[in-house]
Structure formats: C-alpha cells, structure tokens
Write a protein that holds these residues in place. Structure first.
Motif, PDB file in Angstrom:
ATOM      1  N   TYR A  61       0.853  -1.196   0.000  1.00  0.00           N
ATOM      2  CA  TYR A  61       0.000   0.000   0.000  1.00  0.00           C
ATOM      3  C   TYR A  61       0.888   1.245   0.000  1.00  0.00           C
ATOM      4  O   TYR A  61       0.671   2.179  -0.760  1.00  0.00           O
ATOM      5  N   VAL A  93      -5.183  -3.852  -4.498  1.00  0.00           N
ATOM      6  CA  VAL A  93      -4.676  -2.720  -3.714  1.00  0.00           C
ATOM      7  C   VAL A  93      -5.364  -1.432  -4.149  1.00  0.00           C
ATOM      8  O   VAL A  93      -5.800  -0.633  -3.308  1.00  0.00           O
ATOM      9  N   MET A  97      -7.630   1.101  -2.022  1.00  0.00           N
ATOM     10  CA  MET A  97      -7.277   2.516  -1.930  1.00  0.00           C
ATOM     11  C   MET A  97      -8.434   3.401  -2.398  1.00  0.00           C
ATOM     12  O   MET A  97      -8.662   4.464  -1.834  1.00  0.00           O
TER      13      MET A  97
END
Length: 172
Positions: A61, A93, A97
């Motif tokens: 991340y 990911v 996000m």
C-alpha cells in the motif's frame, strides 16, 4: 559492524542490544553481493512491514502511495511493472485505496481503455504519515553507515538500475 572475524549486530529481540556472531567461512553465499543485497532488502521490507502495520498499512500500500505521488500519471499496468507486483494484486490494492478514498481512477484521455491513477489529498496525508514511519525504519536499518556511505550506496544502486528501472518498465 565487522570486527575481525566477528560481526556485531543489533538483536531483533531487545532494543539496542548488540549480539556477537561469528562469521562463517563455510557459508559461501554470504560472499555473494547479489544475495547480500537480496537479504538486506528482505530484512528492510520486513522491518517496514512491521512498523507500517502499527499505523494500519502494508508495504504494498505504501509503495503504491509513494509511486503515485511522483510526476507522471500512471496506470495499474504501469504500477504492476514498476513495483513488480502481480496485476491482480495491483487491482486489489487500488480497489482498497479507492474505497479508502486515497486514489481515484480517471479515464486516460488519449486511451479510453486505460485509467490513470490519481492520488487524492487524503492519500497524500496517509503517505506523509507512512513516510515518517519508513524514514524511521530506514534510519535505523542504515544507521551503521555514515551519510557519505548512504549516499554512495544510493549512487551505486542507481547506477546498477540505470536503463533497467524505472523508465524501462513504465510507458507514457
């Protein structure tokens, strides 16, 4: 720190404690610079993973946040190549996000099939906090080196990566 045939290392168990280890002359892989570089990288990522975990992040991340904070707008495919992550992992990911409002997907005006990834203000705030953590980890990890040695190491790594990364794996 190397002293004769002994190696002084910081113990992972007790903060600040040093342990003496004998260098093994029969462990030939320890003479291979490629393996030493690989092992150092694994240990650094392990330390960063533990520290970032304390603020609720993983290294992947963080790597994506830090990569998106740069100049060019990148796609998921760019990130996959730049960070050497499986495309499926990058999608997961980026999905996370996006849910966290740290990144936005925007259509690339030159290629409607492609999405550019844009770091949001919230993503930049998370990156700032994560950068502090990673800076502390790196300071501790590279703490045995003088600043001139750190600079020399960075220059050597850049030289070894020249023409191979990042420009060679990132399309405009």
């Amino acid at each position: 720190m190397i002293e004769g045939s002994q190696l002084m290392v910081r113990s992972g168990n007790t903060e600040g404690e040093e342990v003496q280890l004998q260098l093994r002359k029969d462990f030939l892989i320890a003479e291979r610079p490629g393996y030493l570089l690989h092992k150092a990288a694994l240990l650094l990522v392990e330390d960063a993973e533990a520290a970032l975990g304390e603020i609720g992040l993983r290294t992947r991340y963080y790597f994506v946040l830090a990569t998106l904070a740069g100049g060019p707008e990148l796609s998921q495919q760019d990130l996959s190549r730049l960070l050497n992550l499986d495309p499926t992992t990058v999608v997961a990911v980026i999905d996370e996000m996006e849910r966290n409002k740290h990144v936005e997907r925007r259509r690339n005006p030159a290629d409607r099939r492609r999405y550019n990834l844009i770091l949001t203000e919230s993503g930049r705030e998370v990156l700032a906090a994560a950068d502090k953590v990673v800076t502390e980890v790196e300071s501790a990890f590279f703490g045995e080196l003088a600043e001139s040695e750190n600079q020399a190491l960075r220059e050597m790594l850049r030289k070894m990566l020249a023409g191979r990364w990042p420009a060679s794996v990132c399309s405009d």
